[in-house]
Enzyme design. Structure first.
Site, PDB file in Angstrom:
ATOM      1  CG  MET A  19      -2.157  -1.085   1.192  1.00  0.00           C
ATOM      2  SD  MET A  19      -3.337  -0.592   2.403  1.00  0.00           S
ATOM      3  CE  MET A  19      -2.323  -1.732   3.764  1.00  0.00           C
ATOM      4  CB  CYS A 103      -1.652   0.435  -9.740  1.00  0.00           C
ATOM      5  SG  CYS A 103      -1.855   2.206  -9.226  1.00  0.00           S
TER       6      CYS A 103
HETATM    7  C1  LIG Z   1      -3.701   3.153   0.257  1.00  0.00           C
HETATM    8  C2  LIG Z   1      -3.522   1.978  -0.750  1.00  0.00           C
HETATM    9  C3  LIG Z   1      -2.674   2.073  -1.270  1.00  0.00           C
HETATM   10  C4  LIG Z   1      -2.257   1.045  -1.991  1.00  0.00           C
HETATM   11  N1  LIG Z   1      -1.162   0.889  -2.764  1.00  0.00           N
HETATM   12  C5  LIG Z   1      -0.665  -0.346  -3.520  1.00  0.00           C
HETATM   13  C6  LIG Z   1       0.622  -0.263  -4.154  1.00  0.00           C
HETATM   14  O1  LIG Z   1       1.526   0.416  -4.095  1.00  0.00           O
HETATM   15  N2  LIG Z   1       0.868  -1.591  -5.062  1.00  0.00           N
HETATM   16  C7  LIG Z   1      -0.337  -2.499  -5.143  1.00  0.00           C
HETATM   17  O2  LIG Z   1      -0.299  -3.365  -5.949  1.00  0.00           O
HETATM   18  N3  LIG Z   1      -1.500  -2.336  -4.426  1.00  0.00           N
HETATM   19  C8  LIG Z   1      -1.837  -1.043  -3.735  1.00  0.00           C
HETATM   20  N4  LIG Z   1      -3.192  -1.050  -3.328  1.00  0.00           N
HETATM   21  C9  LIG Z   1      -4.159  -1.863  -3.160  1.00  0.00           C
HETATM   22  C10 LIG Z   1      -3.963  -3.249  -2.433  1.00  0.00           C
HETATM   23  O3  LIG Z   1      -2.740  -3.712  -2.228  1.00  0.00           O
HETATM   24  C11 LIG Z   1      -4.924  -4.157  -2.357  1.00  0.00           C
HETATM   25  O4  LIG Z   1      -4.955  -4.813  -3.677  1.00  0.00           O
HETATM   26  C12 LIG Z   1      -6.461  -3.665  -2.254  1.00  0.00           C
HETATM   27  O5  LIG Z   1      -6.653  -2.461  -1.502  1.00  0.00           O
HETATM   28  C13 LIG Z   1      -7.500  -4.776  -2.153  1.00  0.00           C
HETATM   29  O6  LIG Z   1      -7.309  -5.207  -0.860  1.00  0.00           O
HETATM   30  P1  LIG Z   1      -8.230  -4.936   0.489  1.00  0.00           P
HETATM   31  O7  LIG Z   1      -9.676  -4.958   0.148  1.00  0.00           O
HETATM   32  O8  LIG Z   1      -7.729  -6.008   1.407  1.00  0.00           O
HETATM   33  O9  LIG Z   1      -8.046  -3.563   0.786  1.00  0.00           O
HETATM   34  C14 LIG Z   1      -3.047   0.058  -2.450  1.00  0.00           C
HETATM   35  C15 LIG Z   1      -4.272   0.180  -1.654  1.00  0.00           C
HETATM   36  C16 LIG Z   1      -4.521   1.043  -0.712  1.00  0.00           C
HETATM   37  C17 LIG Z   1      -6.112   1.135   0.029  1.00  0.00           C
END
Ligand SMILES: Cc1cc2nc3c(=O)[nH]c(=O)nc-3n(C[C@H](O)[C@H](O)[C@H](O)COP(=O)(O)O)c2cc1C
Length: 322
Positions: A19, A103
């Site tokens: 993240m 992303c």
């Molecule tokens: C604040 C934030 C930053 C993120 N940055 C990245 C990142 O740098 N690389 C990536 O592959 N996914 C990124 N994501 C996506 C998360 O890794 C994840 O795939 C997504 O939030 C879904 O999972 P969750 O429902 O558990 O949040 C980001 C998500 C959030 C909320």
């Protein structure tokens, strides 16, 4: 409970998601301490690495206590991505090199044609992964979404190409790029990916506690769950999921005292890494997440959004939690 990504042993099925602005060294240390078996670092740009951009290089900072750790890169051009992966392979102490193919933000997916944009061209994914695999010694993984949009949910095809190209694991966020964060993660597509490849599949999307982790694992058959938003202001989530998966134990939510101590611990770790000013700025983001669900915290949230020093931060928190 353990599984392997290439030669790297992951001791349980619970993984911190990459993240941006969150999954830095201090937060990864907390996640590992509270039970994540593997942590992902936030994405770094291939071009940023190649131009020795100071900010990008700082993002590579890590410590041994975080290991095993995956460093994620993003980009769209095969040659610069190989160069960036080689740089990480040589200069980072991380264990795994992950490629961002999920992303959705316009700056990455549209302007730079990176992140989720790559999903539109599975052959290009094959080329990028196979070329990187040829050049580096660390295991290479990819993180994808279900597809670009509802009409092109091609996670299965992408996963098969990546496996054929030598990827050692695939994390799948069960939403399309066009969905952003709306709706729900589609467990069917994660299940379909798991059935289509032999390498480990990491299920991602909407896992926030023991029961949702169990559901993801059981329904899709995936090898591990990856937690993003559920860990914001909540590093305890890993311990909760770990206990629940072991024997159904529901761990008590952290007490206010624990929350207070964690906020200060998190701030101090950020100060050590980035200095007081930036740490206080970053805690403006983390603060409201830690305070989610706590009654009458509106004023504290407001105060924290203006706090500039550690002393002020601790004073506000102590006053609120006294
Ligand atoms: C604040 C934030 C930053 C993120 N940055 C990245 C990142 O740098 N690389 C990536 O592959 N996914 C990124 N994501 C996506 C998360 O890794 C994840 O795939 C997504 O939030 C879904 O999972 P969750 O429902 O558990 O949040 C980001 C998500 C959030 C909320």
């Amino acid at each position: 409970m353990s599984f392997y990504i290439g030669n790297i042993e992951v001791k349980n099925k619970i993984i911190l998601a990459p993240m941006a602005g969150v999954s830095n060294s201090p937060f990864r240390i907390l996640a590992r301490k509270y039970g994540a078996g593997l942590v992902y670092a936030e994405m770094v740009s291939d071009k940023g690495l190649l131009h020795s951009n100071e900010k990008t290089l700082k993002l590579l900072y890590m410590t041994d206590v975080e290991k095993p750790m995956a460093q994620q890169i993003f980009g769209s051009d095969k040659d610069t991505m190989v160069e960036a992966a080689l740089y990480i392979d040589k200069h980072s102490n991380c264990d795994i090199i992950d490629i961002n193919m999920g992303c959705p933000v316009p700056k990455v997916a549209i302007k730079a044609q990176a992140g989720a944009s790559l999903l539109k061209d599975p052959d290009k994914i094959y080329d990028i992964v196979s070329e990187i695999v040829k050049h580096v010694t660390k295991p290479v993984t990819i993180k994808i979404r279900a597809g670009w949009d509802d009409n092109s949910k091609n996670a299965v095809e992408v996963a098969q190409k990546a496996e054929a190209a030598g990827a050692k694991a695939i994390a799948v966020h069960g939403r399309t790029r066009s969905q952003g964060y709306s709706g729900f993660a589609d467990l069917e597509i994660i299940k379909a990916v798991k059935e289509a490849v032999k390498i480990p599949v990491i299920g991602n999307g909407d896992v926030t506690d023991g029961p949702s982790a169990k559901r993801m694992l059981e329904y899709t058959g995936c090898d591990a769950v990856m937690i993003g938003r559920g860990a914001l202001g909540n590093p305890w989530v890993f311990r909760e999921i770990d206990a629940y998966l072991k024997d159904g134990t529901m761990v008590d939510k952290p007490s206010n005292e624990e929350i207070k101590e964690m906020m200060i611990l998190h701030l101090d770790a950020l100060i050590e890494l980035k200095g007081e000013k930036i740490a206080c700025l970053e805690m403006r983001g983390h603060g409201p997440w830690y305070l989610k669900g706590i009654a009458h915290a509106k004023e504290l949230r407001y105060k924290l959004s203006r706090t500039q020093t550690r002393d002020e931060f601790v004073e506000h928190i102590n006053e609120f939690f006294k």
